[in-house]
Design an enzyme around this catalytic site. Structure first.
Site, short mmCIF file in Angstrom:
data_model
loop_
_atom_site.label_atom_id
_atom_site.label_comp_id
_atom_site.label_asym_id
_atom_site.label_seq_id
_atom_site.Cartn_x
_atom_site.Cartn_y
_atom_site.Cartn_z
N TYR A 98 14.41 -2.12 15.67
CA TYR A 98 14.31 -2.38 14.22
C TYR A 98 13.87 -1.08 13.54
O TYR A 98 12.95 -0.39 14.02
CB TYR A 98 13.30 -3.51 13.98
CG TYR A 98 12.81 -3.56 12.56
CD1 TYR A 98 13.69 -3.79 11.52
CD2 TYR A 98 11.47 -3.37 12.26
CE1 TYR A 98 13.25 -3.81 10.20
CE2 TYR A 98 11.02 -3.40 10.94
CZ TYR A 98 11.92 -3.61 9.92
OH TYR A 98 11.47 -3.63 8.63
N ASP A 170 9.05 -7.78 20.92
CA ASP A 170 9.20 -8.24 19.54
C ASP A 170 10.10 -9.48 19.60
O ASP A 170 11.30 -9.39 19.89
CB ASP A 170 9.83 -7.12 18.69
CG ASP A 170 9.93 -7.49 17.22
OD1 ASP A 170 10.05 -8.70 16.92
OD2 ASP A 170 9.91 -6.59 16.38
C1 LIG Z 1 12.59 -7.39 14.51
C2 LIG Z 1 11.58 -7.07 13.46
N1 LIG Z 1 10.35 -6.68 13.82
C3 LIG Z 1 9.41 -6.36 12.91
C4 LIG Z 1 9.69 -6.40 11.56
C5 LIG Z 1 8.62 -5.99 10.57
O1 LIG Z 1 8.07 -7.09 9.94
P1 LIG Z 1 7.48 -7.12 8.45
O2 LIG Z 1 8.63 -6.83 7.53
O3 LIG Z 1 6.93 -8.48 8.32
O4 LIG Z 1 6.44 -6.05 8.39
C6 LIG Z 1 10.95 -6.82 11.13
C7 LIG Z 1 11.26 -6.88 9.69
O5 LIG Z 1 12.41 -6.96 9.32
C8 LIG Z 1 11.92 -7.15 12.10
O6 LIG Z 1 13.16 -7.54 11.76
#
Ligand SMILES: Cc1ncc(COP(=O)(O)O)c(C=O)c1O
Length: 378
Positions: A98, A170
């Site tokens: 990401y 994740d």
């Molecule tokens: C796979 C993944 N991990 C982490 C995040 C980060 O999260 P946040 O936007 O809540 O900070 C995202 C956000 O799009 C994501 O898609």
């Protein structure tokens, strides 16, 4: 108890003072003490808040974890995990991580003395080649955002553990309903609860779950010391979302299948990326490691970037927006939107790529919307 029951009951006993069946939003910053140090377990809401405690217990139970820590965003949760490292420690991230994870590692941690390597984690040879004595964290994302590639969690975890590194997964895209990385050996699970766990596009949040008491203690210290905690209302919104996670995920998965079928043979679509397709390179692993294939679908437009940008402007039900995992269907252009932060890096994405977060509306309405939009970009 089964998953669906835990989602509704874990950490959510009726309120002892009133009998309220729903955990209250404890909108308070502080707690009155009977005498110095004599209190009911809460002193100050950065350190602890009962609404947050309920959320932490619930999502930990869903991940099969003993410990859960809620944060103000997914990236705040990721940041807390990376702060477990010491300068000089080396981080391995997925070669299609990401974009925000990449930005955090490459632009915040690397300049502070934490080297990193983006690695194709489907290839243990590549992981071995990138390995250093200083490698202390392997960061897995599966399915990945936005390419939906699948990593086999168990062998990567074994490899990392044999060499003394921690494994983080994740689990934002899969959610604990579809995949439970701690049961496959991972040390830490991280979530953007902004997505499926919240599920209604109305809150930003993050979460870390673990079975390891010592890691949990260090993370709780960081949660309080750094202070990136969710507000009580935000904790409550994620807790409410989690109650319906199972039924929503079933519908997301079913609708994604219908959308994939509509895209697959369409002349304007060059390739559909979806782990439920038998030709997807990670299909067999996903079948083994996940309960179902999720609600995210990406595809490459045959007409390149112009077609992709034309298409995202033409859908009526699929709203053009960043984020994912909510009841509403969303469409976006990763290269110019969610993944603009990796432009020009080795993680840059194909400008012909379109990403869909398939919601829980009527599958017929969704596929008709895509067909009308695709017909205009052929
Ligand atoms: C796979 C993944 N991990 C982490 C995040 C980060 O999260 P946040 O936007 O809540 O900070 C995202 C956000 O799009 C994501 O898609």
């Amino acid at each position: 108890m089964d998953f669906e029951t835990r989602a509704i009951h874990a950490g959510q006993e009726p309120d002892p003072s009133t009998g309220a069946i729903v955990t209250p939003i404890f909108q308070t910053s502080t707690y009155v003490q009977e005498a110095v140090g004599v209190h009911k377990g809460y002193e100050y809401s950065r350190t602890g808040n009962p609404t947050r405690t309920a959320l932490q217990r619930c999502v930990a139970a869903l991940e099969g974890a003993e410990h859960g820590l809620a944060f103000s965003s997914g990236l705040a949760a990721s940041d807390a995990i990376l702060r477990l490292l010491s300068p000089g420690d080396h981080i391995v991230i997925p070669h299609d991580a990401y974009g925000g994870t990449y930005r955090l590692v490459a632009r915040v941690f690397e300049p502070a003395g934490f080297p990193f390597a983006p690695v194709n984690l489907s290839d243990l040879g590549a992981l071995e080649a990138a390995w250093r004595d200083e490698t202390k964290i392997v960061w897995i994302e599966t399915p990945t955002n936005p390419l939906l590639s699948i990593v086999d969690i168990e062998p990567v975890t074994r490899f990392a553990h044999e060499r003394g590194a921690l494994v983080v997964v994740d689990n934002t895209f899969a959610t604990p309903y579809l995949q439970q990385p701690l049961s496959l050996g991972a040390d830490l699970v991280v979530h953007s609860t902004t997505k499926y766990l919240g599920g209604h596009s109305d809150v930003v949040g993050g979460f870390v779950a673990t079975k390891d008491g010592e890691l949990a203690q260090r993370l709780a210290f960081l949660q309080n010391a750094v202070g990136a905690v969710p507000a009580p209302l935000d904790a409550w919104l994620v807790l409410r979302g989690a109650k319906t996670l199972a039924v929503r995920m079933d519908r997301h998965c079913e609708n994604a299948r219908a959308v994939v079928a509509a895209l697959q043979d369409h002349p304007a679509v060059a390739r559909v990326l979806y782990p439920g397709l038998p030709e997807h390179p990670g299909h067999e692993i996903a079948k083994r490691q996940m309960r179902d294939f999720g609600g995210m679908v990406s595809f490459i437009c045959r007409g390149g970037e112009d077609a992709a940008l034309g298409l995202v402007a033409k859908t009526r039900l699929f709203a053009l927006a960043e984020s994912l995992g909510a009841v509403e269907s969303l469409i976006e252009h990763p290269a110019k939107m969610t993944h603009a932060s990796v432009a020009g890096s080795p993680l840059a994405v194909d400008p012909a790529l379109v990403r869909l977060s398939v919601g829980i509306e009527s599958a017929r309405d969704l596929t008709e919307d895509l067909r009308q939009a695709l017909s205009s970009v052929r």
